[in-house]
Design an enzyme around this catalytic site. Structure first.
Site, PDB file in Angstrom:
ATOM      1  N   GLY A  73      41.763  29.840  44.142  1.00  0.00           N
ATOM      2  CA  GLY A  73      42.547  29.695  43.076  1.00  0.00           C
ATOM      3  C   GLY A  73      43.203  30.216  42.438  1.00  0.00           C
ATOM      4  N   GLN A  75      44.460  32.848  40.528  1.00  0.00           N
ATOM      5  CA  GLN A  75      43.862  34.312  40.971  1.00  0.00           C
ATOM      6  C   GLN A  75      43.013  34.604  41.992  1.00  0.00           C
ATOM      7  OE1 GLN A  75      45.318  36.204  39.004  1.00  0.00           O
ATOM      8  NE2 GLN A  75      46.629  34.464  37.760  1.00  0.00           N
ATOM      9  N   SER A  76      42.866  34.150  42.903  1.00  0.00           N
ATOM     10  CA  SER A  76      42.621  34.504  44.232  1.00  0.00           C
ATOM     11  C   SER A  76      42.861  35.586  44.353  1.00  0.00           C
ATOM     12  CB  SER A  76      42.490  33.055  45.540  1.00  0.00           C
ATOM     13  OG  SER A  76      41.557  33.921  47.095  1.00  0.00           O
ATOM     14  N   ASN A  77      41.832  36.940  44.618  1.00  0.00           N
ATOM     15  CA  ASN A  77      42.619  38.171  45.038  1.00  0.00           C
ATOM     16  C   ASN A  77      42.337  37.584  46.530  1.00  0.00           C
ATOM     17  OD1 ASN A  77      41.733  39.435  42.950  1.00  0.00           O
ATOM     18  ND2 ASN A  77      39.541  39.096  43.332  1.00  0.00           N
ATOM     19  N   ALA A  79      43.121  35.417  48.486  1.00  0.00           N
ATOM     20  CA  ALA A  79      45.051  34.465  48.766  1.00  0.00           C
ATOM     21  C   ALA A  79      46.083  35.334  48.978  1.00  0.00           C
ATOM     22  CB  ALA A  79      45.474  33.669  47.339  1.00  0.00           C
TER      23      ALA A  79
END
Ligand SMILES: *Cc1c(COP(=O)(O)O)cnc(C)c1O
Length: 318
Positions: A73, A75-77, A79
């Site tokens: 998403g 706000q993917s940590n 990524a």
């Protein structure tokens, strides 16, 4: 069975991470609550994905990849941490993210901007569309590339959490329970397999923060990881214990999760996040209030990071 040392691994994390007792929360909940500080893995703002990336990026390097793709998403940590780790290793990260959640320059988007990361959004709900786009972009660039799935949650990535449980077992401490958040399944799969192999007296619980069918996904990743390790174990439905604390939806703060964030902040000076660790700790609180734990039990909570998300979403406290 193979040893974890038989697998290539790039040393990215500061290990072992500390284990601490939460004295005030133990008093409140009437059992011994401990915390595994995987928020202190030492790159980005820390977090669980670094352990998975040690294995995944080692494979990427061995294959000669110059470009590393991943997704999640907005706000993917995962990524954000993939970008941080890939850059540190001299590879080029390209993040193709679902256009879902907070896409403005806040939280993990800000961190990706600071790292000058190539971030692209796709307006889709299907990861298959995104993996196809990775192949298209990779071929267009004409450089060797490596694709990491959402959350780094495949068999190889899960070995990071098999290794984490080995690390806990090697500390010599005994835990009756080990509780973690479950967002794409790889962490819990590694934890559950690790417990089966190295800490058979510990019951693991995955606290769902998304409503995917983890009763199928998690054993599947466990079987894949067991196969890589050539471990002679049967994985059945009894190996996976789930608790659903997703609430109104993935990445949408819940009342219970926000109350858990407050409890941890005001009693222990630690900051859980609204997407993963807040809801996961709310699961631990729920189990304690239902009388699951005995006063003499030792309950270990995996604090898997997530600080980046805390600055993207508004947390309304009761
Ligand atoms: C990704 C993530 C999790 C969940 O791990 P999965 O392996 O995706 O299930 C938990 N906590 C934080 C902070 C995360 O970023």
């Amino acid at each position: 069975m193979k040893s974890l040392n038989d697998f290539a691994r790039v040393p990215l994390a500061i290990l072992p991470t500390p284990i601490q007792k939460l004295e005030n929360i133990s008093r409140i909940l009437g059992t011994n609550v401990w915390i595994k500080r995987d928020d202190m893995t030492g790159i980005g703002l820390g977090g669980n994905k670094v352990r998975k990336l040690e294995f995944l990026l080692a494979e990427a390097k061995a294959q000669g990849a110059e470009v590393v793709f991943t997704t999640g998403g907005a706000q993917s940590n995962h990524a954000m941490l993939t970008a941080a780790c890939a850059k540190k290793l001299g590879m080029t990260p390209i993040l193709i993210l679902k256009k879902r959640g907070v896409t403005e320059r806040k939280g993990n988007q800000l961190l990706e901007y600071l790292m000058d990361t190539d971030v692209r959004f796709m307006d889709t709900d299907s990861y298959d569309d995104i993996y196809a786009e990775m192949d298209r972009v990779g071929k267009e660039l004409g450089r060797p590339y490596y694709k990491i799935p959402c959350g780094g949650s495949n068999a190889l990535g899960a070995l990071g959490y098999v290794a984490c449980v080995k690390e806990i077992a090697d500390s010599g401490m005994h835990f009756d329970y080990l509780i973690c958040a479950e967002g794409s399944g790889g962490t819990h799969a590694g934890v559950a397999l690790g417990a089966k192999l190295f800490m058979p007296g510990t019951r693991t619980v995955g606290v769902m923060v998304d409503s995917d069918p983890f009763d199928v996904i998690t054993p599947g990743i466990m079987r894949g990881a067991a196969e890589l390790l050539q471990a002679d174990v049967e994985i059945g439905p009894g190996d996976v214990h789930l608790l659903n604390m997703c609430g109104p939806g993935y990445a949408i703060p819940s009342k219970e999760g926000n109350a858990a964030i407050r409890m941890m902040a005001e009693n222990e000076g630690l900051f859980l996040d609204p997407v993963y660790t807040g809801k996961a700790f709310a699961g631990l609180i729920k189990l304690a209030r239902e009388g699951t734990f005995r006063p003499e039990d030792n309950v270990l909570f995996l604090y898997s990071g997530g600080a980046g998300g805390l600055f993207a979403v508004d947390v309304e406290l009761p």
